[in-house]
Write an enzyme that holds these catalytic residues in place. Structure first.
Site, mmCIF file in Angstrom:
data_model
loop_
_atom_site.group_PDB
_atom_site.id
_atom_site.type_symbol
_atom_site.label_atom_id
_atom_site.label_comp_id
_atom_site.label_asym_id
_atom_site.label_seq_id
_atom_site.Cartn_x
_atom_site.Cartn_y
_atom_site.Cartn_z
ATOM 1 N N LYS A 170 0.873 -1.180 0.000
ATOM 2 C CA LYS A 170 0.000 0.000 0.000
ATOM 3 C C LYS A 170 0.912 1.233 0.000
ATOM 4 O O LYS A 170 0.812 2.116 0.870
ATOM 5 C CB LYS A 170 -0.912 -0.057 1.252
ATOM 6 C CG LYS A 170 -2.000 0.987 1.304
ATOM 7 C CD LYS A 170 -3.219 0.631 0.492
ATOM 8 C CE LYS A 170 -4.244 1.753 0.537
ATOM 9 N NZ LYS A 170 -5.339 1.564 -0.427
ATOM 10 N N ASP A 213 -5.495 -3.484 -1.878
ATOM 11 C CA ASP A 213 -6.965 -3.518 -2.021
ATOM 12 C C ASP A 213 -7.349 -4.008 -3.422
ATOM 13 O O ASP A 213 -8.209 -4.877 -3.586
ATOM 14 C CB ASP A 213 -7.615 -2.159 -1.692
ATOM 15 C CG ASP A 213 -6.762 -0.964 -2.079
ATOM 16 O OD1 ASP A 213 -5.640 -1.174 -2.588
ATOM 17 O OD2 ASP A 213 -7.202 0.169 -1.886
ATOM 18 N N ASP A 270 -1.056 -12.170 5.929
ATOM 19 C CA ASP A 270 -1.963 -12.936 6.782
ATOM 20 C C ASP A 270 -3.385 -12.875 6.227
ATOM 21 O O ASP A 270 -4.076 -13.889 6.076
ATOM 22 C CB ASP A 270 -1.916 -12.340 8.197
ATOM 23 C CG ASP A 270 -2.487 -13.288 9.227
ATOM 24 O OD1 ASP A 270 -2.793 -14.447 8.872
ATOM 25 O OD2 ASP A 270 -2.633 -12.879 10.395
#
Ligand code: NAD
Length: 344
Positions: free
Chosen positions: A165, A199, A223
């Site tokens: 990100k 995302d 994770d």
């Protein structure tokens, strides 16, 4: 063997029986960690458990409960950090016979396992605010990127996708991305490289998982995205994992201790059995690993002995029995085929 909490002990027992039927002779050293040992040792991770893993250099581990919000730090995270198990490798591969959205998923998640928000550095800022520190280093980022590329080369994989990100966390995720790019340059012409914002990556994985191959991610995204990928191939009951370091390796499923199913002979041992197969490969027994995986896939494809999460009603033990029977039948068939023909 560390059986763990909740459904762990019954899955460990089932897995041990299957691996013992793989043709490899195991000498199991069983040590307990988790909730059950806190009263005796004052910690869920006694020193002798770490010592056992360091000595044997390899462990198969069931899930261990981590109380949310308070109490002891996660045993799983502590184990990975203390033993320097820096690479968490989680393959997600479709299994024939399981009803899922796609039938050709073949992804490998390579998750950085030692830092990021899992460094566990948190504090309160006054009574009404809290801070968690996200640690990303060039050293750990380049190390995990190199692991992902080496994995791709060794396993004949075509592409590594770095997930981040960096558009928002320009310094921390920016450093992760930059490190991946640096390492990717060493594999130019051998392994393709690309990057995705996390995302967008989640959406792409749900819509077009076939576009991806090996993914390399910092700890937290790794994770979360590995549970997403487990969902693509049949759920947590079938998702194995490996935690690899330079001195030791711990193999464990992606799933947790599912306390509500503990002791009911219901949970699916597939993820722990497949983690055992990953361990067999790590120990240099790819043939035995292949036999275990084939037997397990054959039982699932047949669809007669499935646990509840795969739409069946078989118990943990019955499922393991079916895999063992299949292993024995295949071995018998191979022995019969290779035996000299009796003439005259
Ligand atoms: P979980 O993975 O234990 O269970 C979530 C749900 O997934 C279960 O309710 C069940 O429906 C299903 N499930 C999981 N494993 C299954 C199996 N083998 N067979 C059939 N169904 C299965 O996640 P959770 O409820 O969020 O966590 C429970 C505890 O496990 C928590 O204390 C958590 O911290 C811990 N945990 C440990 C590990 C680990 O040991 N590495 C990993 C994740 C969670």
């Amino acid at each position: 063997m560390i059986p763990g909490d909740g459904i762990g002990p019954e899955l460990a027992e089932a897995t041990r029986r299957v691996l013992d039927a793989s043709g490899i002779e195991f000498e199991w050293e069983t040590v307990d960690a988790g909730e059950a040992v806190i009263a005796e040792y004052g910690t869920p991770l006694p020193e002798h458990v770490l010592e056992s893993i360091r000595r044997n250099k390899v462990a198969l581990k069931g899930p261990i409960t981590t109380p949310v919000g308070e109490g002891f730090r996660s045993v799983n995270v502590t184990l990975r950090q203390t033993l320097g198990l820096y690479a968490n490798v989680r393959p997600a591969r479709s299994i024939q016979g399981l009803e899922t959205r796609y039938d050709d998923v073949d992804l490998v998640i390579v998750r950085e396992n030692t830092e990021d928000l899992y460094a566990g550095i948190e504090h309160m800022v006054g009574p009404d605010a809290a801070e968690s520190i996200k640690i990303i280093t060039r050293y750990a980022s380049e190390r995990i990127a190199r692991y992902a590329f080496e994995y791709a080369v060794a396993n004949d994989r075509q592409k590594v996708t770095a997930v981040h990100k960096a558009n928002i966390m320009k310094l921390s995720d920016g450093l992760f991305l930059e490190s991946c790019r640096t390492v990717a340059a060493d594999y130019d012409g051998r392994v393709e490289f690309e990057d995705r914002i996390v995302d967008n990556m989640c959406m792409q994985l749900v819509q077009k998982p076939d576009l991806y191959d090996v993914l390399v991610l910092p700890n937290l995204y790794g994770d979360i995205v590995s549970d997403l990928c487990a969902g693509l191939v049949g759920g947590l009951g079938v998702a194995p994992g490996a935690n690899i370091g330079t001195e030791a390796a711990v193999f464990e499923p992606v799933h947790g201790s599912a306390p509500k199913y503990a002791g009911q002979d219901k949970a699916n041992p597939t993820a722990l059995i497949l983690s055992g197969a990953l361990m067999l490969r790590h120990l240099g027994h790819p043939d035995a690993a292949e036999r275990v995986e084939r037997a397990l896939r054959a039982v699932i494809a047949k669809g007669e002995t499935l646990t509840y999460d795969l739409g069946g009603s078989a118990g943990t033990r019955a499922f393991a029995d079916a895999v063992i029977e299949r292993l024995r039948n295949v071995d018998d068939a191979v022995a019969a085929a290779s035996a000299p023909a009796v003439s005259g």
